[in-house]
Design an enzyme around this catalytic site. Structure first.
Site, PDB file in Angstrom:
ATOM      1  N   SER A  45      -3.150  -7.375  -6.305  1.00 15.35           N
ATOM      2  CA  SER A  45      -4.525  -6.179  -6.469  1.00 15.35           C
ATOM      3  C   SER A  45      -5.623  -6.720  -6.239  1.00 15.35           C
ATOM      4  O   SER A  45      -6.080  -7.477  -5.207  1.00 15.35           O
ATOM      5  CB  SER A  45      -4.048  -5.665  -7.849  1.00 15.35           C
ATOM      6  N   THR A  46      -6.405  -6.497  -7.407  1.00 13.42           N
ATOM      7  CA  THR A  46      -7.968  -7.165  -7.505  1.00 13.42           C
ATOM      8  C   THR A  46      -7.972  -8.642  -7.137  1.00 13.42           C
ATOM      9  O   THR A  46      -7.386  -9.451  -7.841  1.00 13.42           O
ATOM     10  CB  THR A  46      -8.385  -7.117  -8.738  1.00 13.42           C
TER      11      THR A  46
ATOM     12  N   HIS B 164      -2.603  -3.611  -3.807  1.00 11.77           N
ATOM     13  CA  HIS B 164      -3.233  -2.056  -4.331  1.00 11.77           C
ATOM     14  C   HIS B 164      -4.616  -1.806  -3.448  1.00 11.77           C
ATOM     15  O   HIS B 164      -5.741  -2.345  -3.616  1.00 11.77           O
ATOM     16  CB  HIS B 164      -3.670  -2.113  -5.923  1.00 11.77           C
TER      17      HIS B 164
ATOM     18  N   MET C  17      -5.470  -6.662 -11.835  1.00 17.13           N
ATOM     19  CA  MET C  17      -5.506  -6.101 -13.013  1.00 17.13           C
ATOM     20  C   MET C  17      -4.249  -5.179 -13.356  1.00 17.13           C
ATOM     21  O   MET C  17      -3.870  -4.568 -12.517  1.00 17.13           O
ATOM     22  CB  MET C  17      -6.829  -5.212 -12.873  1.00 17.13           C
TER      23      MET C  17
ATOM     24  N   ASP D 212       1.394  -3.940 -13.353  1.00 16.88           N
ATOM     25  CA  ASP D 212       2.449  -3.612 -12.035  1.00 16.88           C
ATOM     26  C   ASP D 212       3.088  -4.851 -11.472  1.00 16.88           C
ATOM     27  O   ASP D 212       2.440  -5.776 -11.074  1.00 16.88           O
ATOM     28  CB  ASP D 212       1.556  -2.935 -10.961  1.00 16.88           C
TER      29      ASP D 212
END
Length: 348
Positions: free
Chosen positions: A163-164, A189, A281, A284
């Protein structure tokens, strides 16, 4: 952060700056300390206000947001959240910005979605204030990763979630994969428009073939399949020859595409899976990674020191799903090593 996050807004549109300011100030954890309409003003404002976070327009006059970001990260690395239009050109630029070290990219508000977009921006800006930002990995180091690890082949499948901060991480990781890498499924993401640009950007940079996954593809070595996002999760169909499966449905673990959805779909063939969870973050992927590990998969977490946001790997580790920790520049090599190593069978 215990104090308010100090934010600098950079956008050439006065209307957009007012909209961003009004939205961010609805969050009591955020303080807007300044505004700038171009790169020169932004540079001066950074020196004057020392903000914790900057929101930066991708397309600006005189000097593009990308060029300013490149210079900023080289001389004064700090958390930056890009604000972009969802055009094909804007999406490609946004992905480039994430590869240069931007924390996240948020689409500019459009008619009908302004409220949701602005609420998401405030949460991302607050998160970005505590992100680890360092100088980007030098291009010569990233490019030196190409084909450095010989691979004899195996029956393993690789699954990676991020993600991030994971756009740069995935480029570094995939640079170390040879042309005959194990079939690799990735859930990252990002909005669907950005994912399309992300796959198109990666494909010419790495040895394997990289593309957005489509429904029902038989997975093969030398190919990297990226979740297309939008309405779909990327899962693995384990009935018969292993194939990609695009599953329409609600968000899982707060996301669509979801890392948990992908990981959990592979549990029936867990002993063939090597999974990795990268910077990001939230949580998940944590439950799915634990289920894979319990089923016999090899599991790898990105180390805290090399993460932009040590969220997803941290939760996966706390739940007991991470078997091996690795720094970013070693994860690709670690994955390939695990693909050729048998897991010991426990005996009573």
């Amino acid at each position: 952060m215990t104090r308010k996050a100090r934010v600098l807004i950079v956008d050439d549109s006065p209307t957009m700056r007012r909209l961003l300011r009004a939205s961010l100030l609805t969050d009591p954890r955020i303080e807007v300390v300044g505004e700038a309409e171009d790169a020169a003003q932004a540079r001066d404002a950074v020196n004057k206000y020392s903000p914790d976070v900057m929101t930066l327009d991708v397309e600006m006059p005189n000097m593009s947001g990308l060029e300013f970001l490149r210079r900023l990260m080289a001389h004064r690395p700090m958390p930056v959240v890009m604000v972009s239009t969802l055009t094909s050109q804007g999406s490609a630029a946004a992905v480039e910005a994430l590869a240069l070290g931007a924390i996240e990219c948020v689409e500019k508000p459009r008619f009908g979605n302004a409220r949701d977009t602005m609420a998401r921006l405030a949460e991302i800006v607050h998160m970005a204030a505590s992100a680890r930002v360092r100088e980007p990995v030098p291009r010569r180091v990233i490019e030196a990763q190409n084909n450095v690890t010989p691979f004899a082949g195996s029956e393993k499948i690789v699954m990676i979630g991020g993600s991030t901060g994971a756009v740069e991480a995935l480029e570094v990781l995939l640079r170390s994969f040879p042309a005959n890498c194990p079939p690799t499924l990735i859930t990252q993401h990002m909005p669907a428009a950005f994912l399309s640009s992300f796959a198109a950007r990666l494909d010419p940079l790495v040895a394997p073939n990289v593309r957005l996954a489509s429904e029902g593809e038989e997975i093969r070595p030398g190919n990297v399949y990226i979740a297309p996002g939008g309405d779909y999760h990327l899962n693995l169909d384990t009935k018969g020859p292993l194939r990609t499966r695009l599953v329409a449905g609600p968000a899982q673990s707060g996301h669509r595409p979801s890392v948990d959805s992908m990981f959990l779909s592979a549990v029936p063939v867990a002993n063939r899976v090597v999974s990795a969870i990268l910077t990001g973050m939230g949580r998940d992927g944590a439950a799915g990674m634990l289920a894979l590990k319990d089923g016999g998969a090899r599991t790898i977490g990105q180390s805290e020191d090399s993460c932009v946001v040590f969220g997803m790997p941290r939760v996966a580790g706390e739940m007991g799903g991470v078997e091996t920790w690795a720094d970013l520049q070693d994860i690709g090599k670690t994955i390939l090593t695990q693909c050729t190593r048998r897991k010991k069978v426990r005996t009573k």
